[in-house]
Scaffold this motif. Structure first.
Motif, PDB file in Angstrom:
ATOM      1  N   PRO A 131      48.170   3.547  13.778  1.00 56.72           N
ATOM      2  CA  PRO A 131      48.861   2.537  14.579  1.00 56.72           C
ATOM      3  C   PRO A 131      48.370   1.131  14.258  1.00 56.72           C
ATOM      4  O   PRO A 131      47.179   0.887  14.134  1.00 56.72           O
ATOM      5  CB  PRO A 131      48.485   2.920  16.025  1.00 56.72           C
ATOM      6  N   GLY A 132      49.315   0.203  14.089  1.00 53.48           N
ATOM      7  CA  GLY A 132      48.972  -1.186  13.845  1.00 53.48           C
ATOM      8  C   GLY A 132      48.671  -1.512  12.400  1.00 53.48           C
ATOM      9  O   GLY A 132      48.389  -2.657  12.064  1.00 53.48           O
ATOM     10  N   VAL A 133      48.721  -0.512  11.511  1.00 56.62           N
ATOM     11  CA  VAL A 133      48.390  -0.719  10.100  1.00 56.62           C
ATOM     12  C   VAL A 133      49.614  -0.376   9.258  1.00 56.62           C
ATOM     13  O   VAL A 133      50.443   0.439   9.636  1.00 56.62           O
ATOM     14  CB  VAL A 133      47.188   0.152   9.681  1.00 56.62           C
ATOM     15  N   SER A 134      49.722  -1.007   8.098  1.00 56.27           N
ATOM     16  CA  SER A 134      50.869  -0.795   7.222  1.00 56.27           C
ATOM     17  C   SER A 134      50.462  -0.098   5.937  1.00 56.27           C
ATOM     18  O   SER A 134      49.516  -0.517   5.274  1.00 56.27           O
ATOM     19  CB  SER A 134      51.518  -2.145   6.880  1.00 56.27           C
ATOM     20  N   GLY A 135      51.175   0.974   5.602  1.00 59.04           N
ATOM     21  CA  GLY A 135      50.930   1.637   4.326  1.00 59.04           C
ATOM     22  C   GLY A 135      51.216   0.706   3.163  1.00 59.04           C
ATOM     23  O   GLY A 135      50.531   0.735   2.141  1.00 59.04           O
ATOM     24  N   GLY A 136      52.226  -0.149   3.321  1.00 59.89           N
ATOM     25  CA  GLY A 136      52.558  -1.115   2.283  1.00 59.89           C
ATOM     26  C   GLY A 136      51.426  -2.095   2.033  1.00 59.89           C
ATOM     27  O   GLY A 136      51.180  -2.494   0.895  1.00 59.89           O
ATOM     28  N   GLU A 169      38.892   3.044  18.664  1.00 60.15           N
ATOM     29  CA  GLU A 169      39.883   2.108  18.138  1.00 60.15           C
ATOM     30  C   GLU A 169      39.247   0.847  17.558  1.00 60.15           C
ATOM     31  O   GLU A 169      39.597   0.410  16.451  1.00 60.15           O
ATOM     32  CB  GLU A 169      40.868   1.716  19.241  1.00 60.15           C
ATOM     33  N   THR A 170      38.304   0.255  18.270  1.00 57.23           N
ATOM     34  CA  THR A 170      37.698  -0.997  17.823  1.00 57.23           C
ATOM     35  C   THR A 170      36.997  -0.848  16.478  1.00 57.23           C
ATOM     36  O   THR A 170      37.207  -1.646  15.551  1.00 57.23           O
ATOM     37  CB  THR A 170      36.688  -1.514  18.868  1.00 57.23           C
ATOM     38  N   ASN A 171      36.184   0.194  16.346  1.00 53.73           N
ATOM     39  CA  ASN A 171      35.445   0.404  15.091  1.00 53.73           C
ATOM     40  C   ASN A 171      36.386   0.672  13.922  1.00 53.73           C
ATOM     41  O   ASN A 171      36.172   0.176  12.806  1.00 53.73           O
ATOM     42  CB  ASN A 171      34.457   1.562  15.244  1.00 53.73           C
ATOM     43  N   VAL A 172      37.418   1.468  14.173  1.00 57.84           N
ATOM     44  CA  VAL A 172      38.381   1.782  13.114  1.00 57.84           C
ATOM     45  C   VAL A 172      39.100   0.513  12.653  1.00 57.84           C
ATOM     46  O   VAL A 172      39.302   0.290  11.450  1.00 57.84           O
ATOM     47  CB  VAL A 172      39.402   2.834  13.592  1.00 57.84           C
ATOM     48  N   LYS A 173      39.469  -0.338  13.599  1.00 54.24           N
ATOM     49  CA  LYS A 173      40.157  -1.579  13.243  1.00 54.24           C
ATOM     50  C   LYS A 173      39.260  -2.488  12.409  1.00 54.24           C
ATOM     51  O   LYS A 173      39.717  -3.124  11.459  1.00 54.24           O
ATOM     52  CB  LYS A 173      40.633  -2.297  14.506  1.00 54.24           C
ATOM     53  N   ILE A 231      45.475  -6.867  13.614  1.00 56.98           N
ATOM     54  CA  ILE A 231      44.636  -5.750  14.059  1.00 56.98           C
ATOM     55  C   ILE A 231      43.244  -6.180  14.504  1.00 56.98           C
ATOM     56  O   ILE A 231      42.405  -5.326  14.802  1.00 56.98           O
ATOM     57  CB  ILE A 231      44.525  -4.659  12.969  1.00 56.98           C
ATOM     58  N   ILE A 232      42.984  -7.500  14.560  1.00 50.52           N
ATOM     59  CA  ILE A 232      41.686  -7.956  15.066  1.00 50.52           C
ATOM     60  C   ILE A 232      41.533  -7.523  16.521  1.00 50.52           C
ATOM     61  O   ILE A 232      42.386  -7.845  17.352  1.00 50.52           O
ATOM     62  CB  ILE A 232      41.552  -9.487  14.964  1.00 50.52           C
ATOM     63  N   PHE A 286      29.305  -4.551  11.505  1.00 50.85           N
ATOM     64  CA  PHE A 286      28.699  -3.539  10.632  1.00 50.85           C
ATOM     65  C   PHE A 286      29.778  -2.706   9.946  1.00 50.85           C
ATOM     66  O   PHE A 286      29.747  -2.508   8.726  1.00 50.85           O
ATOM     67  CB  PHE A 286      27.768  -2.641  11.456  1.00 50.85           C
ATOM     68  N   TYR A 287      30.766  -2.230  10.729  1.00 50.51           N
ATOM     69  CA  TYR A 287      31.843  -1.423  10.152  1.00 50.51           C
ATOM     70  C   TYR A 287      32.727  -2.265   9.234  1.00 50.51           C
ATOM     71  O   TYR A 287      33.236  -1.764   8.223  1.00 50.51           O
ATOM     72  CB  TYR A 287      32.680  -0.796  11.268  1.00 50.51           C
ATOM     73  N   LEU A 288      32.908  -3.543   9.578  1.00 48.02           N
ATOM     74  CA  LEU A 288      33.695  -4.432   8.724  1.00 48.02           C
ATOM     75  C   LEU A 288      33.040  -4.563   7.353  1.00 48.02           C
ATOM     76  O   LEU A 288      33.722  -4.510   6.319  1.00 48.02           O
ATOM     77  CB  LEU A 288      33.809  -5.803   9.399  1.00 48.02           C
ATOM     78  N   VAL A 289      31.720  -4.728   7.336  1.00 44.22           N
ATOM     79  CA  VAL A 289      30.989  -4.850   6.071  1.00 44.22           C
ATOM     80  C   VAL A 289      31.123  -3.576   5.245  1.00 44.22           C
ATOM     81  O   VAL A 289      31.318  -3.617   4.023  1.00 44.22           O
ATOM     82  CB  VAL A 289      29.504  -5.180   6.326  1.00 44.22           C
ATOM     83  N   ILE A 290      31.043  -2.409   5.907  1.00 43.17           N
ATOM     84  CA  ILE A 290      31.217  -1.133   5.209  1.00 43.17           C
ATOM     85  C   ILE A 290      32.600  -1.065   4.562  1.00 43.17           C
ATOM     86  O   ILE A 290      32.750  -0.720   3.380  1.00 43.17           O
ATOM     87  CB  ILE A 290      31.014   0.059   6.165  1.00 43.17           C
ATOM     88  N   GLY A 291      33.623  -1.402   5.344  1.00 43.23           N
ATOM     89  CA  GLY A 291      34.983  -1.394   4.814  1.00 43.23           C
ATOM     90  C   GLY A 291      35.144  -2.359   3.659  1.00 43.23           C
ATOM     91  O   GLY A 291      35.791  -2.047   2.649  1.00 43.23           O
ATOM     92  N   PHE A 292      34.530  -3.533   3.787  1.00 41.28           N
ATOM     93  CA  PHE A 292      34.584  -4.544   2.732  1.00 41.28           C
ATOM     94  C   PHE A 292      33.967  -4.020   1.432  1.00 41.28           C
ATOM     95  O   PHE A 292      34.563  -4.129   0.354  1.00 41.28           O
ATOM     96  CB  PHE A 292      33.854  -5.807   3.188  1.00 41.28           C
ATOM     97  N   LEU A 293      32.767  -3.436   1.538  1.00 38.23           N
ATOM     98  CA  LEU A 293      32.060  -2.947   0.350  1.00 38.23           C
ATOM     99  C   LEU A 293      32.833  -1.815  -0.326  1.00 38.23           C
ATOM    100  O   LEU A 293      32.933  -1.756  -1.559  1.00 38.23           O
ATOM    101  CB  LEU A 293      30.655  -2.480   0.728  1.00 38.23           C
TER     102      LEU A 293
END
Length: 267
Positions: A20-25, A81-85, A234-235, A249-256
């Motif tokens: 939810p809130g995210v686009s596959g495209g 939800e927050t961590n996933v976003k 999605i912020i 912390f999760y944002l940095v993981i996703g970034f890396l």
């Protein structure tokens, strides 16, 4: 190696299609397969078997991502939800430099920023409207025409970056119906949804591919505007203290992760 590369990218796109809130495209753009995907689909009947072979691993990955992660993503968005976003934001931000490089491969003009800003503004306006409207989900139908329409919506969200098909489906009350159908493999729902999806993807892929061929820079920067807007959309709101630190912390993981995938496996 190419098969595994496209398969993994397909899984991420599939997850984006059901989250939810995210686009596959959007994920197709940040993983560097968007123009390849839309071009192949738009010209699918030219060297049909060659196109099927080129898209096979990506398509299998997308299907696997949708089927395997439907319930997982639903659980995560309900309880985490927050961590996933924040992870998704990190994934998007990590590949922005590579996406911009791809957008500029045929040159850059200052005028390209105009459609980018317009697309970004549209996404932000819709996000603000969504956050200020009380959402009362209607009773959705699981009839033939309705499920074909759901497929059209999913296809639209898959091809057009920044458009969350899952959010639209949730808004009209169809999200749970489709999740249940995927989990139980209800072919009476899945088949008409698939028909709508294929029709939608073929139509919009042809349109977007035409725009890429005629106005690559303007089209890509419009897409970029929707991608940037989807990050804003999605912020997480209304979070404080420890949640913010954990989110970073999760944002940095996703970034890396996304930066590594983008630099090592981008094509």
């Amino acid at each position: 190696m190419i098969f595994l590369n496209d398969f993994l990218k397909g899984i991420i796109i599939g997850i984006g299609a059901v989250a939810p809130g995210v686009s596959g495209g959007t994920f197709a753009v940040i993983l560097g397969v968007y123009s390849k995907l839309t071009s192949a689909i738009a010209n699918i009947f030219t060297d049909f078997m060659g196109k099927i072979k080129a898209l096979f691993s990506l398509g299998v990955g997308i299907a696997f991502g949708v089927l395997a992660f439907s319930r997982i993503m639903q659980y995560l968005f309900v309880y985490h939800e927050t961590n996933v976003k924040f992870i998704f934001i990190g994934l998007m931000v990590g590949t922005i430099p590579l996406v911009i490089k791809d957008a500029n491969k045929k040159g850059f003009k200052g005028s390209y920023l105009i459609p980018c800003i317009i697309a970004l503004s549209i996404t932000i306006i819709f996000t603000i409207l969504e956050n200020n409207v009380i959402n009362i989900m209607p009773e959705a139908s699981s009839g033939l025409i309705a499920t074909i329409i759901y497929g059209l919506i999913i296809g639209f969200g898959t091809i057009v970056p920044g458009v969350s098909a899952s959010f639209i489906l949730m808004y009209i009350g169809a999200y749970e119906i489709l999740l249940d159908a995927l989990v139980s493999l209800d072919l009476m729902v899945i088949i008409p949804v698939g028909i709508g999806f294929v029709l939608s993807v073929l139509l919009f892929a042809k349109l977007i591919n035409f725009l890429f061929e005629r106005a690559y820079g303007f089209t890509y920067y419009t897409v970029l505007g929707f991608v940037f807007g989807s990050i804003f959309a999605i912020i997480p709101r209304d979070i404080l203290g420890q949640e913010i630190l954990l989110g970073i912390f999760y944002l940095v993981i996703g970034f890396l992760v996304s930066y590594y995938i983008g630099t090592k496996y981008s094509q």
